[in-house]
Design a protein around this motif. Structure first.
Motif, PDB file in Angstrom:
ATOM      1  N   THR A 133       0.745  -1.202  -0.011  1.00  0.00           N
ATOM      2  CA  THR A 133      -0.122  -0.013   0.092  1.00  0.00           C
ATOM      3  C   THR A 133       0.818   1.280   0.024  1.00  0.00           C
ATOM      4  O   THR A 133       2.032   1.039   0.170  1.00  0.00           O
ATOM      5  CB  THR A 133      -0.877  -0.063   1.260  1.00  0.00           C
ATOM      6  OG1 THR A 133      -0.156   0.061   2.445  1.00  0.00           O
ATOM      7  CG2 THR A 133      -1.660  -1.107   1.194  1.00  0.00           C
ATOM      8  N   SER A 134       0.231   2.333  -0.185  1.00  0.00           N
ATOM      9  CA  SER A 134       0.957   3.659  -0.292  1.00  0.00           C
ATOM     10  C   SER A 134       1.346   4.205   1.114  1.00  0.00           C
ATOM     11  O   SER A 134       2.388   4.904   1.163  1.00  0.00           O
ATOM     12  CB  SER A 134       0.210   4.706  -1.065  1.00  0.00           C
ATOM     13  OG  SER A 134      -1.107   4.954   0.010  1.00  0.00           O
ATOM     14  N   ASP A 135       0.699   3.417   2.463  1.00  0.00           N
ATOM     15  CA  ASP A 135       1.209   4.028   3.549  1.00  0.00           C
ATOM     16  C   ASP A 135       1.827   3.056   4.282  1.00  0.00           C
ATOM     17  O   ASP A 135       1.580   2.761   5.412  1.00  0.00           O
ATOM     18  CB  ASP A 135      -0.171   4.374   4.259  1.00  0.00           C
ATOM     19  CG  ASP A 135      -1.268   3.366   4.404  1.00  0.00           C
ATOM     20  OD1 ASP A 135      -1.172   2.291   3.545  1.00  0.00           O
ATOM     21  OD2 ASP A 135      -2.248   3.261   5.243  1.00  0.00           O
ATOM     22  N   LYS A 136       2.529   2.114   3.491  1.00  0.00           N
ATOM     23  CA  LYS A 136       3.715   1.137   4.117  1.00  0.00           C
ATOM     24  C   LYS A 136       4.375   1.666   5.293  1.00  0.00           C
ATOM     25  O   LYS A 136       4.734   0.827   6.334  1.00  0.00           O
ATOM     26  CB  LYS A 136       4.258   0.300   3.103  1.00  0.00           C
ATOM     27  CG  LYS A 136       5.395   0.874   2.569  1.00  0.00           C
ATOM     28  CD  LYS A 136       5.873   0.229   1.553  1.00  0.00           C
ATOM     29  CE  LYS A 136       7.284   0.511   0.689  1.00  0.00           C
ATOM     30  NZ  LYS A 136       7.855  -0.329  -0.028  1.00  0.00           N
ATOM     31  N   LYS A 137       4.952   2.676   5.206  1.00  0.00           N
ATOM     32  CA  LYS A 137       5.617   3.402   6.214  1.00  0.00           C
ATOM     33  C   LYS A 137       4.897   3.471   7.517  1.00  0.00           C
ATOM     34  O   LYS A 137       5.536   3.185   8.573  1.00  0.00           O
ATOM     35  CB  LYS A 137       6.208   4.718   5.765  1.00  0.00           C
ATOM     36  CG  LYS A 137       7.475   5.339   6.834  1.00  0.00           C
ATOM     37  CD  LYS A 137       7.910   6.643   6.205  1.00  0.00           C
ATOM     38  CE  LYS A 137       8.943   7.205   7.157  1.00  0.00           C
ATOM     39  NZ  LYS A 137       9.589   8.512   6.893  1.00  0.00           N
ATOM     40  N   ALA A 138       3.920   3.977   7.535  1.00  0.00           N
ATOM     41  CA  ALA A 138       3.079   4.198   8.765  1.00  0.00           C
ATOM     42  C   ALA A 138       2.771   2.764   9.473  1.00  0.00           C
ATOM     43  O   ALA A 138       2.900   2.468  10.562  1.00  0.00           O
ATOM     44  CB  ALA A 138       1.750   4.909   8.279  1.00  0.00           C
ATOM     45  N   ILE A 139       2.342   1.961   8.326  1.00  0.00           N
ATOM     46  CA  ILE A 139       2.153   0.495   8.886  1.00  0.00           C
ATOM     47  C   ILE A 139       3.438  -0.341   9.622  1.00  0.00           C
ATOM     48  O   ILE A 139       3.311  -0.631  10.592  1.00  0.00           O
ATOM     49  CB  ILE A 139       1.565  -0.371   7.830  1.00  0.00           C
ATOM     50  CG1 ILE A 139       0.091  -0.015   7.153  1.00  0.00           C
ATOM     51  CG2 ILE A 139       1.510  -1.901   7.960  1.00  0.00           C
ATOM     52  CD1 ILE A 139      -0.420  -0.785   6.012  1.00  0.00           C
ATOM     53  N   TYR A 140       4.449  -0.332   9.062  1.00  0.00           N
ATOM     54  CA  TYR A 140       5.789  -0.677   9.265  1.00  0.00           C
ATOM     55  C   TYR A 140       6.074   0.193  10.908  1.00  0.00           C
ATOM     56  O   TYR A 140       6.647  -0.606  11.865  1.00  0.00           O
ATOM     57  CB  TYR A 140       6.907  -0.617   8.589  1.00  0.00           C
ATOM     58  CG  TYR A 140       6.611  -1.845   7.753  1.00  0.00           C
ATOM     59  CD1 TYR A 140       6.602  -3.125   8.074  1.00  0.00           C
ATOM     60  CD2 TYR A 140       6.989  -1.685   6.248  1.00  0.00           C
ATOM     61  CE1 TYR A 140       6.477  -3.975   7.096  1.00  0.00           C
ATOM     62  CE2 TYR A 140       6.739  -2.434   5.256  1.00  0.00           C
ATOM     63  CZ  TYR A 140       6.478  -3.761   5.538  1.00  0.00           C
ATOM     64  OH  TYR A 140       6.267  -4.632   4.785  1.00  0.00           O
ATOM     65  N   THR A 141       6.031   1.394  10.833  1.00  0.00           N
ATOM     66  CA  THR A 141       6.296   2.175  12.163  1.00  0.00           C
ATOM     67  C   THR A 141       5.106   1.692  13.337  1.00  0.00           C
ATOM     68  O   THR A 141       5.554   1.614  14.379  1.00  0.00           O
ATOM     69  CB  THR A 141       6.034   3.677  11.721  1.00  0.00           C
ATOM     70  OG1 THR A 141       6.780   4.026  10.753  1.00  0.00           O
ATOM     71  CG2 THR A 141       6.196   4.386  12.946  1.00  0.00           C
TER      72      THR A 141
END
Length: 93
Positions: free
Chosen positions: A61-69
């Motif tokens: 997804t486009s918000d993978k950084k937020a998910i991994y954070t």
């Protein structure tokens, strides 16, 4: 036809089964408590990460950084809770 076969999901499923067999081996093989818990913790975190990436498509997804954070923060909270409990209840601080 190759694009219709979910190779990533099948390999993830097979690897998940192998991790489950490794965790079951801890139960059936006579080993020390420390080694058994170490293997269980490693297989549990690896399988959770595998489920998150392969089957829940966390990295697509486009918000993978937020998910991994969020995942890293959750792991930090779990580790802090475990060590806080050990410090308080077992080591007596």
């Amino acid at each position: 036809m190759k694009e219709l076969f979910p190779a990533k999901q099948v390999l993830g499923f097979v690897f998940s089964l192998l991790l489950t067999v490794a965790a079951l081996a801890v139960y059936f093989i006579d080993m020390s408590n420390g080694a058994g818990i170490t293997i269980l913790v490693i297989t549990a975190f690896t399988q959770a990460l595998l489920q998150l990436v392969v089957f829940m498509h966390a990295g697509e997804t486009s918000d993978k950084k937020a998910i991994y954070t969020t995942v890293y923060f959750g792991v930090f909270i779990v580790i802090a809770s475990i060590f806080g409990t050990l410090i308080t209840m077992i080591w007596g601080y």
